[in-house]
Scaffold this motif. Structure first.
Motif: not given
Ligand code: FAD
Length: 519
Positions: A474, A96, A223, A162, A157, A172, A94, A99-100
């Motif tokens: 984390y 989102g 999710i 997503s 932040d 967090i 999946a 932003h990993s």
């Molecule tokens: P993705 O990178 O797309 O996915 C992350 C992981 O979750 C992958 O393993 C994916 O397979 C899985 N996943 C995605 N969607 C689902 C779903 N619907 N169901 C099950 N699994 C799923 N994090 C914090 O906690 N606090 C912050 O303040 C914070 N600030 C950030 C600022 C920036 C500029 C960036 C780039 C990241 C920040 N993050 C922060 C990190 C962020 O929480 C993680 O990158 C997180 O993975 C969410 O990004 P995403 O939605 O793009 O997920």
């Protein structure tokens, strides 16, 4: 027909494993939804669009991308992959918002599900919750809930993340000390398990699945919907920053503020480290200081010293008399032990505050500085070891350069449900230390060089291990089972047990590299 498609993918993998290549673009079936029986569409042409992420460090091309038109599409795909997986080795990730940092949402030769395609936000004003699809961004959740005068309690932040992505990690920010991480503010979930079942879960229904998925790194299910608690939204924010040169005073004050009762403290407590004046005026977290305060900042005698900035907010409403806010803030700042001349305040709307990082994102994008490699390292450090971390990392390993913001703020472990999959240190208070560094293109050979930053990260991790700091990553990134076992500690067995129940063929989220080592 979806089984047929997957058979084709299996054949392709078999062929490529003996050294031949089969270009998926040649497959007549894949681009045409009508022959796939999905409500949405399967795309094998634009796989490069989901092959990388914010980290810009890993790149894995999937065989296809599903843009789901319904939850049934997701279940159908996962079920087919599950049934074929003993022979195919196919995986599903999946995605989102990608932003990993280390390819966690990628699936080499597998199928990526673009969760953003499936939209939906429904606010229940009377019961103060919002039902939201897993691929929705927090910024959209904020705007939708504000229309009803409500907002989620716990944030990240940055809001262009997503819901499913942050709930798979924790989610967090400076509200976590009070409300817990975002995973502590979820009432129920709709999940597609690794067997392709669509299940609703909450603390009272399928409770183990609910707790497994929260902070579960995408390992137990996808999710597709989350119910998130809301509270009345404030309209305005007083944003305050103060500086310290003494680390002990800085952490003492942070810990004091997070120990106060809910209505007698700030609404948000964070902080960051300023090494060698870097970060005070130059990094992307510090646009705050200009243009109002530059004279004050430059007048501080900070040369050569590591400084610490404590950052707090107090929420209020437009009709609240300002003198009342002034008095509340004054009385909260009173007992704190910061450098007296170093108080910076600004007032802004709640949305402007929550969306603060996006403003900087736009500036960095315009300069081509957003899509650079980001070797970020986020650590939870127990309170009892944070002074050792300061001495060994901020004042030693990083003493000359930071190459990006370094966040540091404490949280209370009692606000985390330790039955979820999220891992924290054992101390009741622990700190998030976020080394949010960028390898800039123009700086090859300088301190910002990617290899050097990665090397520093490894030094920091080694330091933590050697000193026995009890740190936890984390958004963890490990490549060996031994490291994952160490990360989960006594909770590893439970994690493995849950995997066997909910994703027995280990097809989900291969980019985390926990179970299948395929990527
Ligand atoms: P993705 O990178 O797309 O996915 C992350 C992981 O979750 C992958 O393993 C994916 O397979 C899985 N996943 C995605 N969607 C689902 C779903 N619907 N169901 C099950 N699994 C799923 N994090 C914090 O906690 N606090 C912050 O303040 C914070 N600030 C950030 C600022 C920036 C500029 C960036 C780039 C990241 C920040 N993050 C922060 C990190 C962020 O929480 C993680 O990158 C997180 O993975 C969410 O990004 P995403 O939605 O793009 O997920």
């Amino acid at each position: 027909t979806s089984v047929l498609l997957l058979l084709l993918v299996v054949i392709s993998r078999l062929i490529s494993s003996v050294g031949l290549t089969l270009d998926l673009k040649l497959w007549p079936c894949i681009p045409y939804p009508q022959c796939l029986a999905f409500d949405g569409r399967m795309d094998s042409f634009n796989t490069h669009l989901v092959a990388s992420d914010f980290g810009n460090l890993d790149r894995h091309l999937p065989a296809a991308v599903l843009h789901p038109g319904s939850v049934t599409d997701i279940a159908k795909l996962v079920k087919s992959v599950y049934e074929l997986s003993p022979y195919s080795g196919l995986t599903v990730a999946a995605r989102g918002h990608g932003h990993s940092i280390h390819g966690q949402a990628q699936a080499l030769n597998g199928v990526v599900i673009e969760m953003r395609t499936l939209r939906g936000i429904h606010v229940d004003r009377d019961n103060a919750y919002v039902d939201v699809r897993g691929g929705e961004l927090w910024i959209d959740v904020l705007h939708a809930t504000l229309r009803e005068g409500l907002a989620p309690k716990s944030w990240t932040d940055y809001l262009y993340l997503s819901v499913g992505g942050t709930l798979s990690n924790g989610g967090i920010s400076g509200q976590a000390f009070q409300h817990g991480p975002q995973i502590s503010n979820v009432q129920q979930l709709e999940v597609v398990t690794g067997k392709g079942e669509i299940l609703n879960c909450s603390r009272h229904q399928n409770g183990d699945l609910f707790q497994a998925v929260l902070g579960g790194l995408g390992q137990f299910g996808i999710i597709t919907k989350a119910r998130i608690e809301l509270e009345p939204a404030p309209q305005r924010v007083r944003w305050i920053r103060v500086l310290y040169s003494d680390f002990a005073a800085f952490t003492r004050d942070q810990e004091y503020l997070i120990s106060l009762p809910k209505n007698s403290t700030f609404d948000y407590v964070e902080g960051f480290v300023i090494v060698n004046n870097e970060g005070l005026l130059s990094n992307w977290r510090s646009s705050y200081f200009s243009p109002q305060n530059p004279v004050k900042v430059s007048s501080l005698d900070t040369k050569g010293r590591v400084l610490y900035c404590l950052e707090m907010t107090k929420n209020y409403n437009e009709h609240d008399p300002l003198h009342v806010i002034d008095e509340k803030v004054e009385s909260l700042l009173g007992p704190l032990d910061f450098i007296p001349a170093s108080v910076f305040t600004t007032d802004l709307s709640y949305v402007e505050f929550l969306d603060r990082v996006h403003t900087t994102e736009l500036k960095l994008r315009s300069k081509g500085l957003w899509e650079v490699p980001h070797p970020w390292l986020n650590l939870f450090i127990p309170k009892s070891k944070i002074a050792d971390f300061d001495a060994g990392v901020f004042k030693d390993i990083l003493r000359n350069t930071t190459s990006g913001p370094i966040l540091i703020y404490p949280m209370n472990r009692s606000k985390w449900d330790n039955k979820t999959s999220a891992v924290t240190p054992d101390d009741e208070i622990f700190y998030l230390v976020g080394l949010l560094r960028s390898a800039l293109p123009s700086s090859a050979g300088s301190d910002h060089n990617l290899d050097l930053l990665i090397d520093q990260n490894n030094q920091i991790l080694r330091f933590c291990r050697e000193q026995g700091l009890g740190e936890k990553q984390y958004m963890p990134h490990y490549t060996t089972e031994a490291d994952w076992k160490h990360h989960f500690g006594s909770r590893w067995e439970k994690f493995v047990e849950r995997k066997a129940i909910y994703d027995p063929n280990a097809i989900l989220a291969p980019g985390q590299r926990i179970f299948n080592g395929r990527q």
